[in-house]
Design an enzyme around this catalytic site. Structure first.
Site, mmCIF file in Angstrom:
data_model
loop_
_atom_site.group_PDB
_atom_site.id
_atom_site.type_symbol
_atom_site.label_atom_id
_atom_site.label_comp_id
_atom_site.label_asym_id
_atom_site.label_seq_id
_atom_site.Cartn_x
_atom_site.Cartn_y
_atom_site.Cartn_z
ATOM 1 N N LYS A 184 1.351 -1.443 -0.351
ATOM 2 C CA LYS A 184 0.095 0.048 0.442
ATOM 3 C C LYS A 184 0.451 1.367 -0.005
ATOM 4 C CE LYS A 184 -3.376 -2.366 -0.420
ATOM 5 N NZ LYS A 184 -4.731 -3.187 0.706
HETATM 6 C C1 LIG Z 1 -5.464 -3.819 0.410
HETATM 7 C C2 LIG Z 1 -6.952 -4.467 0.489
HETATM 8 C C3 LIG Z 1 -7.877 -4.178 1.880
HETATM 9 C C4 LIG Z 1 -7.311 -4.939 3.001
HETATM 10 O O1 LIG Z 1 -6.420 -4.564 3.843
HETATM 11 P P1 LIG Z 1 -5.425 -5.334 4.633
HETATM 12 O O2 LIG Z 1 -4.399 -4.416 5.308
HETATM 13 O O3 LIG Z 1 -4.526 -6.842 3.886
HETATM 14 O O4 LIG Z 1 -6.827 -5.897 5.609
HETATM 15 C C5 LIG Z 1 -8.963 -3.745 1.771
HETATM 16 N N1 LIG Z 1 -9.554 -3.249 0.980
HETATM 17 C C6 LIG Z 1 -9.062 -3.333 -0.221
HETATM 18 C C7 LIG Z 1 -10.191 -1.943 -1.270
HETATM 19 C C8 LIG Z 1 -7.733 -3.330 -0.339
HETATM 20 O O5 LIG Z 1 -7.496 -3.154 -1.303
#
Ligand SMILES: *Cc1c(COP(=O)(O)O)cnc(C)c1O
Length: 383
Positions: A184
């Site tokens: 991210k």
């Molecule tokens: C990555 C992601 C999540 C989940 O994030 P985590 O921290 O891995 O639980 C939820 N929604 C979207 C759109 C994502 O890209």
């Protein structure tokens, strides 16, 4: 060997990140503590929300928001099918029913008209996913929620630093979840933050994030009872974040502006270099948003090519370019095949989308190479 290897994602860890983690290691306190509190404050700062809760994933943050609002059996939560699987999982975990909405073809964010058709007297929450880093159509969603006792939960996993009509992602709904997963825009290794202006929601989510233990119950006991006493007042979860991870997140989120500038530059360069490739379409960016560019997604014009998306991805890999697909829609997964889904735009988009490499450390040469590979494959396989 291909002339260049371009991974799909690469973490932006610098020496200050390493120093921050080492300092926390030396501090003697590595589980939930002051660094998590700092992370919560940083996410309040970037989102404009009043209260924050650091947890070990965005998935946990989404789950806790629903639990905090006491969503459960008999309730419905509307979410786009074009999102990560855990968005549906957490709804089902509460006992509520996930209801899958379609997307707008041009930017792939949740389509308010589809949402409107799906609203029922049981609808309690609309999950607004800021797809790829572009805020959802919030004004239209707010208009649907208004007067119906429906909450809007932003899935801002892609969107730290994004703006909608000058307001930051995280301040656009009733609560928002950010992700600090490794790929991210900012990362803590693993992690998530729930933000909201609703203090009661955050307090309840905090209690549920740590076994349902009351922070206050033991304070009621006299000093003679000691500090060992606590009470589990509700069945909870183990969703808390460690200081060791949070300290990395704090250091990263302080660089968010600079990291997002690099992503924005990369997106601009991709757009320019691929503008003339008729087999490849960019997603549109609406004028009222500032995009956080978590992903750079293109749609293939399959009608103008002799190959499908899977082959296109294979040919990029042969040239050393790693890509991904965001997302395999919820209803395409075996676990969710029983959820009703009449989603023509989602299904049509899924066949055509590719996420190109996107991260702050992507060089101009990397982007030029990826764009050259994409145009070459498109040209060689045009119909
Ligand atoms: C990555 C992601 C999540 C989940 O994030 P985590 O921290 O891995 O639980 C939820 N929604 C979207 C759109 C994502 O890209």
């Amino acid at each position: 060997m291909s002339p260049r290897e371009v991974p799909f994602a690469r973490v932006a860890i610098d020496e200050t990140d390493i120093a921050a983690v080492v300092e926390t290691l030396r501090s003697g306190w590595i589980t939930t503590g002051s660094r998590v509190a700092e992370l919560e404050a940083e996410f309040c700062r970037i989102s404009g929300a009043r209260y924050g809760l650091g947890v070990n994933s965005a998935t946990a943050a989404l789950h806790l928001a629903l639990l905090g609002w006491r969503i459960g059996p008999g309730d419905e939560v509307i979410l786009p099918a074009m999102t990560f699987a855990s968005c549906a999982t957490v709804v089902m975990e509460t006992g509520a029913t996930p209801v899958l909405a379609d997307i707008c073809a041009d930017d792939m964010t949740i389509d308010p008209e589809s949402v409107e058709r799906l609203i029922s007297p049981r609808t309690r929450v609309i999950m607004a996913v800021h797809y790829a880093g572009q805020p959802a159509r919030m004004a239209e969603l707010q208009a649907l929620a208004e007067g119906r006792n429906i909450k809007i939960l932003e899935d801002a996993a892609h969107a730290p630093g994004a703006l909608y009509k000058e307001s930051p992602a995280g301040s656009l709904g009733d609560a928002a979840a950010f992700s600090l997963y490794a790929t991210k825009n900012v990362t803590s290794g693993e992690g998530g933050v729930l933000v909201s202006d609703d203090e009661e929601l955050i307090d309840r989510a905090r209690m549920l994030s740590l076994h349902g233990m009351s922070r206050d119950a033991w304070k009621r006991y006299s000093a003679t009872e000691g500090t060992w006493r606590y009470e589990v007042i509700e069945r909870g979860y183990k969703y808390n974040l460690s200081d060791l991870l949070a300290t990395l997140g704090v250091n990263q989120v302080r660089r968010l502006g600079e990291l997002n500038v690099a992503r924005t530059r990369a997106a601009g360069l991709y757009k320019r270099l691929l503008a003339d490739v008729e087999q490849v379409e960019a997603l549109s960016v609406r004028p009222e948003v500032t995009h956080a560019w978590h992903l750079y997604v293109v749609k293939l014009r399959l009608d103008r090519m002799r190959i499908d998306r899977a082959r296109f991805i294979e040919l990029l890999r042969e040239r050393g370019v790693d890509t991904s697909v965001h997302f395999i829609p919820i209803h395409h997964h075996p676990a969710f095949k029983d959820i009703p889904a009449d989603l023509p735009e989602t299904d049509a988009a899924f066949e055509r989308i590719i996420s190109l490499p996107m991260y702050s450390g992507l060089s101009d040469e990397d982007i030029e190479y990826v764009a050259a590979c994409v145009s070459e494959i498109a040209r060689e396989n045009r119909r």
